[in-house]
Design an enzyme around this catalytic site. Sequence first.
Site, PDB file in Angstrom:
ATOM      1  N   SER A   1       0.839  -1.201   0.000  1.00 35.80           N
ATOM      2  CA  SER A   1       0.000   0.000   0.000  1.00 35.80           C
ATOM      3  C   SER A   1       0.880   1.260   0.000  1.00 35.80           C
ATOM      4  O   SER A   1       1.750   1.374  -0.852  1.00 35.80           O
ATOM      5  CB  SER A   1      -0.942  -0.060   1.221  1.00 35.80           C
ATOM      6  OG  SER A   1      -1.897   0.950   1.162  1.00 35.80           O
TER       7      SER A   1
ATOM      8  N   ASP B   1      -9.440  -4.479  -5.201  1.00 40.81           N
ATOM      9  CA  ASP B   1      -8.848  -3.524  -4.269  1.00 40.81           C
ATOM     10  C   ASP B   1      -9.530  -2.164  -4.465  1.00 40.81           C
ATOM     11  O   ASP B   1      -9.459  -1.585  -5.549  1.00 40.81           O
ATOM     12  CB  ASP B   1      -7.347  -3.456  -4.591  1.00 40.81           C
ATOM     13  CG  ASP B   1      -6.573  -2.605  -3.627  1.00 40.81           C
ATOM     14  OD1 ASP B   1      -7.107  -1.575  -3.190  1.00 40.81           O
ATOM     15  OD2 ASP B   1      -5.423  -2.966  -3.323  1.00 40.81           O
TER      16      ASP B   1
ATOM     17  N   HIS C   1      -8.308  -4.691  -0.105  1.00 36.52           N
ATOM     18  CA  HIS C   1      -6.975  -4.089   0.051  1.00 36.52           C
ATOM     19  C   HIS C   1      -6.272  -4.538   1.342  1.00 36.52           C
ATOM     20  O   HIS C   1      -5.139  -5.011   1.303  1.00 36.52           O
ATOM     21  CB  HIS C   1      -7.131  -2.561   0.020  1.00 36.52           C
ATOM     22  CG  HIS C   1      -5.839  -1.813   0.045  1.00 36.52           C
ATOM     23  ND1 HIS C   1      -5.045  -1.648  -1.071  1.00 36.52           N
ATOM     24  CD2 HIS C   1      -5.199  -1.166   1.057  1.00 36.52           C
ATOM     25  CE1 HIS C   1      -3.976  -0.926  -0.748  1.00 36.52           C
ATOM     26  NE2 HIS C   1      -4.047  -0.622   0.536  1.00 36.52           N
TER      27      HIS C   1
END
Length: 448
Positions: free
Chosen positions: A209, A353, A387
């Site tokens: 991320s 995601d 995610h």
Amino acid sequence: MIFPYYLLAVTLVSATELRHNHRHRSESSLPPSQDPFYAIPANIAAFSPGEIINYREPPSRISAFGWTPTHIHKAYQISYRTTDSHQNATTGILTALIPPNAEYDKILSLQMAEDSATIDCSPSYTMQASSQSSPMLASNTTALQLLFAEAALAQKWIVIVPDHEGPRGSFTASKVTGHTVLDGIRAAKHSNHITGIQRNARIGLWGYSGGAAATQIAITMQGAYAPELNISGVAMGGLSSLAEASDIFGINKGPSAGLIPSAMLGLATQHPELQRAIDEALQPQFRDLFYSPLHQCLQAITVLFFHRDVLGMFRNGSIPGVTAELVKAWKDENNFPQAKIKAPLYIYQSIIDHLSDINRIDAEVRDYCHQGVSVHYERANATNLNHVKYGIVGVYKAISWMQDRLDGKGASRECVTLTDATSTLDPHLAALFPKNISDALFALINAL
Ligand SMILES: *[C@@H]1O[C@H](CO)[C@@H](O)[C@H](O)[C@H]1NC(C)=O
Ligand SMILES: *[C@@H]1O[C@H](CO)[C@@H](O)[C@H](O)[C@H]1NC(C)=O
Ligand SMILES: *[C@@H]1O[C@H](CO)[C@@H](O)[C@H](O)[C@H]1NC(C)=O
Ligand SMILES: *[C@@H]1O[C@H](CO)[C@@H](O)[C@H](O)[C@H]1NC(C)=O
Ligand SMILES: *[C@@H]1O[C@H](CO)[C@@H](O)[C@H](O)[C@H]1NC(C)=O
Ligand SMILES: *[C@@H]1O[C@H](CO)[C@@H](O)[C@H](O)[C@H]1NC(C)=O
């Protein structure tokens, strides 16, 4: 979809808070903005990039959800010289985590997602128990990524965690981020007298991320900024698919809307014109709220801005002006000398995601392959893996790939794309954590 994250937050964070009612004195340490260890020395320009300035042991216990990872044998905070987005000398901080029976010839630089706009959310601080009693500065994202670090430490690698947003919390400012990561690796290689790390240690980079974004910038910059570094492998997952700075407005009114003010204010720390534009555009009744990322971390900010209309906080008609400054600052940050990436890449991405469009990541991988970069690409297709969940589930395979790189096995020259059909936590990974934590992770991943 979002409810299960809250579950984890509620179960784990409330227990942490409870314990802090019985907090021991040695658990206290100053936030970085008040801690002289973080101050930029007046003679900073006299140091060379990556040169060590100072070091100490962390003032308070390192803790993830109340637990001290068992593979942390020793930890040091090291300050070193790096370079900000305007080519001025500045200070970088990293935390070196050293496992028992460490293999001193293997370093993994773990870029933790921080996604905040203040130095007080730096992982060097938020990984310490002392930060976790503060509702504004507590970071369950750091805690989660300390579990990732534990998985790497269990391989006997030394893990270094750079505060990659620099001394001003410059979230999304690429230049200072890339410099801080690369100079952190240089500093680690110079730290034998502190950490025992060997100068010729093999180096891996890893991030998910916001941590993947920092990793990607560093590796893109490396051939030009730190060409002497030989990187053995780079793992990144949950990459962002933003093509333009203003694409971030696409998450307005969504669960992650708090990333908008954090990103804008983080970028503005390096770009005064953007700061002025934001300040002029804000409606007075929203100023304090919009500026709250200057003194709160992602966990608190997520709640404050959950499904909020951030764009609606600007005066009518002011958005085009702010957007223009945002786009300009972002372009400037991403205009740096590049060289071909030599290290093999491992990219892992969930196809569902909410922060990233899988088609854009597919295209990015194709681009790398066209340029002759070796990419091992894992696309997760389990329908439960958003995610955050894939960030946890994807750890095991990322570590396995990295193990081969740090053991000196060459990666395939070819690009490979695989479907990762894993849908839950690998039991070997779960076994590293106490039952209360692995149970909470399983519950988070298995919840709808
Ligand atoms: C952390 O806490 C925030 C706020 O409670 C929540 O939205 C988020 O899902 C939590 N993240 C994790 C990984 O527990
Ligand atoms: C989980 O268990 C560990 C070890 O038993 C303990 O140190 C930690 O405080 C617990 N964490 C929570 C959130 O209950
Ligand atoms: C940083 O560099 C710029 C341009 O070289 C210079 O104008 C500015 O004063 C410097 N800022 C600091 C804080 O040193
Ligand atoms: C914003 O400005 C436009 C034209 O400049 C106007 O049509 C619109 O009604 C205004 N909206 C608000 C909420 O004031
Ligand atoms: C994921 O891909 C695997 C391998 O191609 C396939 O067997 C599986 O059915 C897919 N799962 C889903 C949920 O589509
Ligand atoms: C870089 O590292 C790789 C793998 O660890 C090794 O095979 C290679 O010889 C190294 N290259 C240089 C220039 O040190």
